[in-house]
Enzyme design. Structure first.
Site, PDB file in Angstrom:
ATOM      1  N   ASP A 494       0.833  -1.201   0.000  1.00  0.00           N
ATOM      2  CA  ASP A 494       0.000   0.000   0.000  1.00  0.00           C
ATOM      3  C   ASP A 494       0.873   1.258   0.000  1.00  0.00           C
ATOM      4  OD1 ASP A 494      -2.317   1.496   0.095  1.00  0.00           O
ATOM      5  OD2 ASP A 494      -3.136   0.496   1.863  1.00  0.00           O
ATOM      6  N   ASP A 556     -10.713   2.326  -3.234  1.00  0.00           N
ATOM      7  CA  ASP A 556     -11.223   2.091  -1.884  1.00  0.00           C
ATOM      8  C   ASP A 556     -12.745   2.203  -1.854  1.00  0.00           C
ATOM      9  OD1 ASP A 556      -8.745   1.603  -0.878  1.00  0.00           O
ATOM     10  OD2 ASP A 556      -8.502   3.528   0.129  1.00  0.00           O
TER      11      ASP A 556
END
Ligand SMILES: *[C@@H]1O[C@H](CO)[C@@H](O)[C@H](O)[C@H]1NC(C)=O
Ligand SMILES: *[C@@H]1O[C@H](CO)[C@@H](O)[C@H](O)[C@H]1NC(C)=O
Ligand SMILES: *[C@@H]1O[C@H](CO)[C@@H](O)[C@H](O)[C@H]1NC(C)=O
Ligand SMILES: *[C@@H]1O[C@H](CO)[C@@H](O)[C@H](O)[C@H]1NC(C)=O
Ligand SMILES: *[C@@H]1O[C@H](CO)[C@@H](O)[C@H](O)[C@H]1NC(C)=O
Ligand SMILES: *[C@@H]1O[C@H](CO)[C@@H](O)[C@H](O)[C@H]1NC(C)=O
Ligand SMILES: *[C@@H]1O[C@H](CO)[C@@H](O)[C@H](O)[C@H]1NC(C)=O
Ligand SMILES: *[C@@H]1O[C@H](CO)[C@@H](O)[C@H](O)[C@H]1NC(C)=O
Ligand SMILES: *[C@@H]1O[C@H](CO)[C@@H](O)[C@H](O)[C@H]1NC(C)=O
Ligand SMILES: *[C@@H]1O[C@H](CO)[C@@H](O)[C@H](O)[C@H]1NC(C)=O
Ligand SMILES: *[C@@H]1O[C@H](CO)[C@@H](O)[C@H](O)[C@H]1NC(C)=O
Length: 737
Positions: A494, A556
């Site tokens: 990430d 997301d």
């Protein structure tokens, strides 16, 4: 004067092999794809490279447009140039801008020689397309500025099957003082005076890959990322299309930059109507010093032409990127169904609760269990996002004996209906650090910062300067230590903020080169690990990272309605096989929208990496009933997503009844996803016309169990009776009889 004696024409080995992907007639160059030609030549009077054509197949060099050459704009201003430099009467934006050792910024890159090589040389330290002899041919044109003693080598690699040209260049400083590169566009070409529209991605966090279309008018039609990464705001891609082009018909040109840092994309229409395309580094972050004897290598950009509409262009990118960009062994493999611990447990994790969650996941048929954030930090335990980032040691309060026995417990679980063990994956964010960490306490100088300026926090974190070799070595050894400590088969990498304080503009450039060194090292050392990129969703969904990692988390935002638009947009250039998509719980955490589990499942299984991001124990009884069926469908669909051809049948922005279709490479089977966004009493849903089938073959469908010709499906279409209610969806299989 252009000097004839400088030519070097390597005799075309391709002619012997029956290939003529690149032909040089004197210094007239013809690059030929299966349905595309790219022509340019050397202007004998000046030595400049002049563009002739980029489009459908042509076979001759013809005279250029006649442009009145009075007024201020003469000579090069009216030329279609291949590698525009600054000065010498061209008033448009240049592809290359160099500040020479004496402070002079004029350049004159003139033809010196060329060579044609079969195959494609790799670009040292950079991600790039690759291919064997027979798949790709490369033309390298040497240019020289004899006033400044700087040379340029332009590289054109053609992949004929995909009507694709990969371009890059290197600059060598042959003089005796430093030069500085202030602007570098990897792809530059000038279109004639034709009407063009730009299709351009824009967005934000949780809102990636929205697309806008705008007319390419006089002046600059341009967008860029200045965030240090390719970013959510834009993506290093755009298409130019004719005003009459549709999804399935008409001319489309796509330009894609293989780079993860800041970039700039421009189409500039000059007074004569010519349109200059530039795709390359963002000049705001380009100030790259090159010492005498040293070279600068630009990133690579790919240009693709299609006469089959925007969809044809997209499919060429999908195939090129799957076959000749992504180098992971997983690229062509079906992916395990995963469950991520984040939605279920957040930071509140320990060995016991995670093994329990993994057991519940297994009951659903999950094949890979992913431990998200929160597992590390000793002095600064990562119990929330204010601390711990940078300290990659398992938290002893959560994992008393480290990762090994915990992962072994996960691996002891057997996957439902299979003999294989549940796999284990882990989350890392190794380019970042919290000020609340041992790492920052020991190395405050490792973060991006500008002198005494405040170090701006985002999400309570700072960015490590991956341009520093010591930071690169730290990340390599840290991630290696994690991977060596247990049986870890998947990594979610990430990256959750942009670069704020760049001390020097080129810190971004150096960072990205360092990042590539790190990832190249780790993916080479751990080829059996399935790596997934993530950057607060799709903030780095770019071809640079796709070279190393086969998949990227798309957004997301997991609201299925929003996701459909985001995934459709992402598919403009990236293959669905590279997208990560999960079913999440309702009401959706971001949008509070309730969408049925079937619709959420259908939207998620359109992607190569399918999974769940929810707590299985919180599924409603009705959801729990249908999940096993959805898991089985996802497994059946996955091979089609990984290797099939993808068609956007109808887009959610322009139709209440969007649809997509995958067709197997041999056209024997196809799977169609059809959606109804809002229920309406009237009008009727339009027939869903399919694409990509064999018109003469007959296919049986499992919607009405009819057997019809491919032509019937493509010209007549399927009539789908959606039930009442918003957000309805259906999945239809077609099998050739
Ligand atoms: C550079 O090349 C041009 C064209 O060949 C020539 O006219 C000029 O004299 C050269 N200049 C130098 C400094 O060598
Ligand atoms: C190259 O193309 C030009 C037109 O652009 C033509 O005049 C010339 O004859 C061609 N040269 C060769 C060697 O074919
Ligand atoms: C590359 O070329 C080889 C030899 O012609 C061929 O066998 C192979 O299928 C090609 N690969 C791709 C991905 O097109
Ligand atoms: C560049 O410099 C080298 C020596 O440093 C010289 O041999 C070479 O000829 C120069 N290249 C050109 C194109 O002038
Ligand atoms: C693990 O976490 C759960 C849930 O927060 C908690 O009930 C349990 O006591 C914890 N176990 C250990 C060993 O810390
Ligand atoms: C597991 O097998 C059962 C019985 O054959 C089947 O109903 C179910 O769909 C399967 N589940 C998965 C995820 O494969
Ligand atoms: C974050 O976790 C730390 C360590 O457990 C704790 O001291 C702190 O209060 C937490 N902060 C927030 C904002 O929850
Ligand atoms: C450090 O952690 C503490 C405890 O969670 C928090 O209150 C503080 O804001 C953090 N500091 C920074 C700079 O994030
Ligand atoms: C990775 O980097 C380490 C040093 O950080 C080096 O020892 C190793 O040889 C590199 N491995 C690869 C495959 O590049
Ligand atoms: C979604 O469903 C939940 C639980 O079933 C319900 O409480 C909520 O009101 C619904 N929200 C919307 C926007 O329909
Ligand atoms: C199609 O055939 C399947 C299996 O034979 C059957 O279950 C289904 O009800 C049929 N559907 C229709 C619309 O006839």
């Amino acid at each position: 004067m252009f000097l004839k004696r400088f030519y070097v024409v390597t005799l075309l080995a391709g002619a012997v092999l029956g290939q003529d992907a690149i032909m040089a007639t004197g210094t007239n160059f013809t690059l030929t794809g299966d349905a595309m030609s790219y022509l340019f030549h050397v202007d004998h009077a000046s030595g400049d490279l002049i563009g002739d054509h980029f489009g459908g197949p042509t076979s001759d060099f013809t005279p250029p447009a006649s442009i009145f050459s009075g007024g201020w704009h003469d000579a090069l201003s009216n030329a279609r140039r291949e590698f525009p430099d600054i000065g010498r009467s061209d008033f448009r934006l240049p592809a290359i801008h160099i500040e020479h050792a004496d402070g002079d910024t004029v350049s004159a890159f003139l033809y010196q020689s060329h060579e044609i090589v079969q195959g494609k040389p790799s670009l040292p330290g950079l991600p790039a397309t690759y291919g064997e002899v027979g798949n790709v041919t490369t033309l390298i044109v040497q240019l020289y500025d004899n006033v400044s003693d700087v040379s340029a080598a332009l590289s054109y690699s053609i992949f004929p099957q995909y009507n694709a040209i990969a371009r890059s260049f290197s600059i060598r400083n042959n003089g005796s003082g430093d030069i500085v590169i202030d602007r570098a566009s990897s792809f530059s070409t000038d279109f004639p005076n034709v009407d063009l529209e730009m299709i351009e991605p824009h967005g934000d966090w949780a809102h990636e890959f929205q697309t806008v279309k705008r007319k390419v008018e006089y002046g600059e039609t341009t967008f860029r990322s200045s965030e240090g990464y390719s970013s959510h705001l834009h993506n290093p891609f755009f298409a130019l299309v004719s005003p009459t082009t549709t999804e399935a018909t008409g001319e489309a040109w796509g330009f894609s930059l293989i780079w993860t840092g800041s970039f700039a994309a421009t189409a500039e229409r000059f007074s004569n109507g010519y349109v200059r395309v530039l795709m390359g580094l963002n000049p705001l972050h380009t100030n790259i010093r090159v010492a005498p004897g040293a070279s600068f290598q630009s990133p690579e950009a790919v240009g693709i032409y299609s006469s089959q509409g925007v969809g044809g262009m997209s499919r060429s990118f999908h195939d090129l990127y799957r076959n000749h960009l992504s180098r992971s062994k997983f690229t062509h493999e079906t992916r395990p169904i995963l469950l991520n611990s984040w939605e279920g447990l957040g930071f509140d994790i320990n060995e016991t609760s995670l093994v329990t969650l993994a057991g519940e996941a297994e009951d659903l048929g999950v094949q890979l269990f992913v431990n998200d954030d929160g597992w590390f930090g000793t002095t600064y335990p990562r119990n929330n996002d204010t601390l711990g980032l940078g300290d990659w040691t398992p938290n002893p309060a959560k994992f008393p004996d480290g990762l090994q026995p915990y992962v072994a417990a996960i691996n002891k679980i057997t996957v439902l209906n299979e003999t294989s063990a549940l796999q284990f994956g882990i989350w890392v964010e190794p380019e970042m650090v919290n000020p609340n960490s041992t790492l920052y306490t020991e190395h405050p100088e490792w973060v991006l910062h500008a002198g005494k300026h405040q170090r701006t926090l985002t999400r309570n974190q700072l960015v490590l300067n991956v341009g520093l070799p010591e930071v690169q070595d730290f990340i390599i050894s840290t991630v290696s230590r994690i991977l060596d400590s247990a049986n870890i088969q998947y990594v979610k990498w990430d990256n959750n903020r942009g670069m704020h304080e760049l001390s020097r503009p080129a810190d971004d450039y150096t960072y990205i080169l360092g990042l590539y060194r790190v990832i190249d090292n780790l993916t080479t050392r751990y080829p059996d690990v399935l790596w997934e990129g993530c950057a607060s969703g799709g903030g780095r969904f770019d071809p640079g990272l796709l070279h190393y990692w086969p998949q990227h988390w798309t957004s997301d935002n997991t609201d299925a309605a929003n996701r459909l638009t985001i995934q459709m947009g992402t598919s403009l250039v990236y293959p669905p096989s590279a997208m990560g998509c999960h079913i999440s719980a309702i009401p959706n955490g971001l949008t509070h929208r309730n969408i049925s589990i079937e619709y959420r499942g259908h939207v998620a299984m359109m992607c190569g990496s399918f999974g769940l991001e929810l707590n299985p124990s919180e599924l409603s009884p009705e959801e729990a009933d249908v999940v096993p069926g959805i898991m089985a469908q996802a497994k059946r669909v996955n091979p089609m997503v990984i290797s099939g051809n993808f068609y956007r049948l109808r887009h959610p922005d322009s139709s209440n009844w969007p649809g997509v279709q995958f067709v197997s490479a041999d056209k024997a089977s196809s799977v169609v996803f059809a959606f109804q966004q809002q229920y309406v009493v009237k009008p009727a849903a339009p027939p869903l016309r399919l694409q990509g089938l064999d018109a003469g073959a007959r296919y049986r469908n499992d919607l009405d169990n009819g057997t019809y010709s491919g032509a019937t499906y493509m010209n007549g279409g399927l009539n789908i009776a959606f039930p009442m209610g918003d957000y309805q969806s259906t999945l239809i299989w077609l099998e050739r009889q």
